[in-house]
Write a protein that holds these residues in place. Structure first.
Motif, PDB file in Angstrom:
ATOM      1  N   TYR A 222     -24.914 -19.808  54.424  1.00  9.98           N
ATOM      2  CA  TYR A 222     -24.743 -19.783  52.977  1.00  9.98           C
ATOM      3  C   TYR A 222     -25.252 -21.053  52.302  1.00  9.98           C
ATOM      4  CZ  TYR A 222     -22.054 -15.494  53.320  1.00  9.98           C
ATOM      5  OH  TYR A 222     -21.682 -14.191  53.541  1.00  9.98           O
ATOM      6  N   PHE A 223     -25.288 -22.167  53.010  1.00 12.75           N
ATOM      7  CA  PHE A 223     -25.833 -23.383  52.421  1.00 12.75           C
ATOM      8  C   PHE A 223     -27.302 -23.173  52.057  1.00 12.75           C
ATOM      9  CE2 PHE A 223     -27.903 -27.559  52.669  1.00 12.75           C
ATOM     10  CZ  PHE A 223     -27.133 -28.267  51.754  1.00 12.75           C
ATOM     11  N   GLY A 224     -28.058 -22.521  52.947  1.00 10.09           N
ATOM     12  CA  GLY A 224     -29.453 -22.221  52.662  1.00 10.09           C
ATOM     13  C   GLY A 224     -29.605 -21.242  51.517  1.00 10.09           C
ATOM     14  N   VAL A 225     -28.723 -20.232  51.470  1.00 14.44           N
ATOM     15  CA  VAL A 225     -28.751 -19.280  50.353  1.00 14.44           C
ATOM     16  C   VAL A 225     -28.509 -20.025  49.038  1.00 14.44           C
ATOM     17  CG1 VAL A 225     -27.632 -17.263  49.317  1.00 14.44           C
ATOM     18  CG2 VAL A 225     -28.004 -17.335  51.794  1.00 14.44           C
ATOM     19  N   LEU A 226     -27.517 -20.921  49.040  1.00 17.24           N
ATOM     20  CA  LEU A 226     -27.208 -21.692  47.836  1.00 17.24           C
ATOM     21  C   LEU A 226     -28.406 -22.516  47.380  1.00 17.24           C
ATOM     22  CD1 LEU A 226     -25.218 -22.831  45.720  1.00 17.24           C
ATOM     23  CD2 LEU A 226     -24.564 -24.547  47.434  1.00 17.24           C
ATOM     24  N   GLN A 227     -29.109 -23.138  48.315  1.00 16.03           N
ATOM     25  CA  GLN A 227     -30.273 -23.942  47.947  1.00 16.03           C
ATOM     26  C   GLN A 227     -31.346 -23.080  47.292  1.00 16.03           C
ATOM     27  OE1 GLN A 227     -30.378 -27.405  48.146  1.00 16.03           O
ATOM     28  NE2 GLN A 227     -28.232 -26.934  48.538  1.00 16.03           N
ATOM     29  N   GLY A 228     -31.558 -21.886  47.839  1.00 18.62           N
ATOM     30  CA  GLY A 228     -32.542 -20.988  47.259  1.00 18.62           C
ATOM     31  C   GLY A 228     -32.170 -20.565  45.845  1.00 18.62           C
TER      32      GLY A 228
END
Length: 305
Positions: A222-228
């Motif tokens: 989810y950290f990567g999703v948030l960055q996107g």
């Protein structure tokens, strides 16, 4: 069986080297070697295969190492309980939780815990794999489902939902989606349904994919999703606990949400009286109460606008 020889065997098996084990134990390599030979003679078994790159456990060695690992974990638990009989809260607390919750919610709040208990040492282990608490792989866990392991004290902390978010800049350039069918005009950012995640999140992603997003970005946490999402790449599926800390995100299509995901805190029965566990449990509970109050206030403010 000689306890001291078992202690030395465990160090050698763990290090894979007589020299490295000797350094840990403050013993010479020859002294360690003599103790291992004596243990092998007493058991009438070869415990290690010797080769140029180090030592490899034999089948008999693996059996003994499994036993000494279990012993070591139990001794650690006993030592923790003895240390926790003191009034002062100090020492190591090993906490495990998921990458998303640990990175996006827990870690940013730990400064408050350290401010109150500066001598506490937190070992934060972020992974989707469920660690074995009774075997002391960790002291306390926060998980997105009720733990199934026996001999655990568990407490439900809250429920979360997976919702849809986008940045204001993305919505300014593409327009606000009005219905689920509008997903076909947008890029969807989410975890792959085959990656480790709660089933409710995977089910929501499957539902969204059925409406043929214009394009997709899949990330394994989810950290990567948030960055996107934060960088205006598209509409993302994210847990609702991020809303307070990332007010720049816009909650869209509020009628689209996952089923409730329970969040549990758990720790071994044998650590019931641990002061470190108690202060961490109380800290998390207080932070969740505060977090939920602020969420409700934010929701009221948004509704008024």
């Amino acid at each position: 069986m000689d306890w001291d020889k078992l202690r030395i065997f465990h160090a050698v098996a763990d290090a894979g080297s007589l020299t490295h084990a000797g350094d840990r134990l403050n013993l010479s390599q020859s002294a360690v070697s003599r103790q291992i030979r004596a243990l092998e003679e007493s058991l009438n078994s070869t415990l290690f295969h010797r080769h140029a790159r180090g030592l490899i456990l034999t089948e008999q060695g693996e059996l003994l190492f499994d036993a000494t690992k279990s012993m070591a974990k139990r001794l650690e638990a006993a030592a923790a309980r003895i240390r926790d009989s003191e009034e002062e809260v100090f020492g190591e607390l090993r906490v495990t939780t998921t990458f998303g919750f640990g990175t996006l919610w827990l870690a940013p709040r730990l400064a408050k815990l350290f401010e109150k208990y500066p001598n506490l040492k937190i070992d934060l282990m972020l992974e989707e794999r469920v660690l074995d608490l009774p075997m002391r792989e960790a002291d306390v866990a926060i998980r997105m489902k009720e733990p199934s392991q026996a001999d655990l004290i568990r407490k439900k902390l809250m429920s979360v939902q997976m919702l849809l978010y986008a940045s204001r800049s993305y919505l300014d350039s593409t327009g606000m989606p009005q219905t689920l069918e509008d997903i076909s005009q947008h890029r969807l950012i989410c975890q792959n349904t085959r990656s480790d995640q709660v089933s409710a999140g995977a089910a929501l992603v499957q539902k969204l994919m059925g409406h043929n997003p214009h394009s997709m970005l899949m990330v394994n946490n989810y950290f990567g999703v948030l960055q996107g999402v934060s960088n205006g790449l598209g509409i993302g599926v994210l847990p609702d606990y991020i809303t307070q800390d990332f007010p720049q995100l816009v909650h869209i299509l509020p009628e689209i949400q996952s089923a409730d995901v329970p969040v549990f805190l758990a720790y071994p029965e044998e650590l019931r009286h641990s002061k470190r566990i108690a202060v961490f449990r109380d800290f998390v509970q207080d932070e969740i109460i505060s977090h939920r109050k602020k969420q409700r206030l934010q929701g009221t403010a948004q509704a008024m606008h």
